[in-house]
Enzyme design. Structure first.
Site, PDB file in Angstrom:
ATOM      1  N   LYS A  31      49.957  48.878  32.459  1.00  0.00           N
ATOM      2  CA  LYS A  31      49.781  47.523  32.995  1.00  0.00           C
ATOM      3  C   LYS A  31      50.607  46.481  32.222  1.00  0.00           C
ATOM      4  O   LYS A  31      51.072  46.741  31.098  1.00  0.00           O
ATOM      5  CB  LYS A  31      48.297  47.155  32.958  1.00  0.00           C
ATOM      6  N   TYR A  72      45.218  46.682  45.313  1.00  0.00           N
ATOM      7  CA  TYR A  72      43.805  46.586  44.927  1.00  0.00           C
ATOM      8  C   TYR A  72      42.910  46.117  46.075  1.00  0.00           C
ATOM      9  O   TYR A  72      41.832  45.563  45.828  1.00  0.00           O
ATOM     10  CB  TYR A  72      43.660  45.638  43.734  1.00  0.00           C
ATOM     11  N   ASN A  82      43.447  45.901  30.403  1.00  0.00           N
ATOM     12  CA  ASN A  82      43.004  47.153  29.780  1.00  0.00           C
ATOM     13  C   ASN A  82      44.083  48.236  29.739  1.00  0.00           C
ATOM     14  O   ASN A  82      43.781  49.423  29.729  1.00  0.00           O
ATOM     15  CB  ASN A  82      41.726  47.656  30.456  1.00  0.00           C
ATOM     16  N   HIS A 125      45.904  51.966  34.295  1.00  0.00           N
ATOM     17  CA  HIS A 125      45.105  52.225  35.504  1.00  0.00           C
ATOM     18  C   HIS A 125      45.239  53.697  35.844  1.00  0.00           C
ATOM     19  O   HIS A 125      46.293  54.295  35.622  1.00  0.00           O
ATOM     20  CB  HIS A 125      45.626  51.393  36.688  1.00  0.00           C
ATOM     21  N   GLU A 181      47.487  56.057  46.470  1.00  0.00           N
ATOM     22  CA  GLU A 181      48.156  55.191  45.487  1.00  0.00           C
ATOM     23  C   GLU A 181      49.575  55.691  45.189  1.00  0.00           C
ATOM     24  O   GLU A 181      50.496  54.877  45.018  1.00  0.00           O
ATOM     25  CB  GLU A 181      47.300  55.107  44.216  1.00  0.00           C
TER      26      GLU A 181
END
Ligand code: CMP
Length: 138
Positions: free
Chosen positions: A10, A50, A113, A116, A127
């Site tokens: 990320k 998302y 975080n 993913h 995805e």
């Protein structure tokens, strides 16, 4: 395909210069990287990725963050890839992630975080197809 999953390094981890450290950990954990590229998502692209979280209170912040800087998208292969990658990442909230996991080491908060990963084989296929054509997966 239950031996492949989809992963993202990320924007927070890219900004912090941790692409190389995370790829090293992926290699050390026995994954084969079948596809990998750096992308800078538009807000619309992040919202599309998302979309399942559209109604969640964190959706706007999440998509704004994910489109704030480049990220690395990857197809990772290993037996039981979805679980293996989720185990390597650790819990969504880095504060609750186990020692030795990527989110514990490189994540800052539940929103930022570091990584993913797909949560099921079905979502992995969706995805992967969001970012890669068949020709780009070796
Ligand atoms: P990820 O695996 O990318 O899937 C959805 C993301 O939403 C999740 O990781 C978190 O980074 C992000 N997120 C932001 N806020 C929250 C929250 N309060 N609860 C769960 N996920 C959150």
């Amino acid at each position: 395909m239950n031996n492949q999953t989809f992963g993202i390094i990320k924007p927070d981890a890219v900004r912090a210069g941790n692409i190389g450290n995370i790829i090293q950990r992926i290699n050390d954990s026995g994954f084969k990287i079948r596809a990998l590229k750096l992308v800078h998502l538009t807000l619309k692209e992040a919202e599309g990725f998302y979309a399942v979280h559209r109604e969640r209170p964190f959706f706007a912040g999440l998509t704004e963050f994910m489109s704030s800087a480049p990220c690395v998208v990857m197809v990772l292969e290993k037996e039981g890839a979805v679980k293996a990658w989720r185990d390597l990442m650790g819990a969504t909230d880095p504060a609750g992630a186990e020692e030795g996991t990527l989110r514990k080491e490189f994540g800052d908060s539940v929103g930022e975080n570091a990584t993913h990963g797909s949560d099921s084989d079905e979502n992995a296929a969706i995805e992967i197809a969001y970012f890669f054509s068949n020709l780009e997966i070796v």
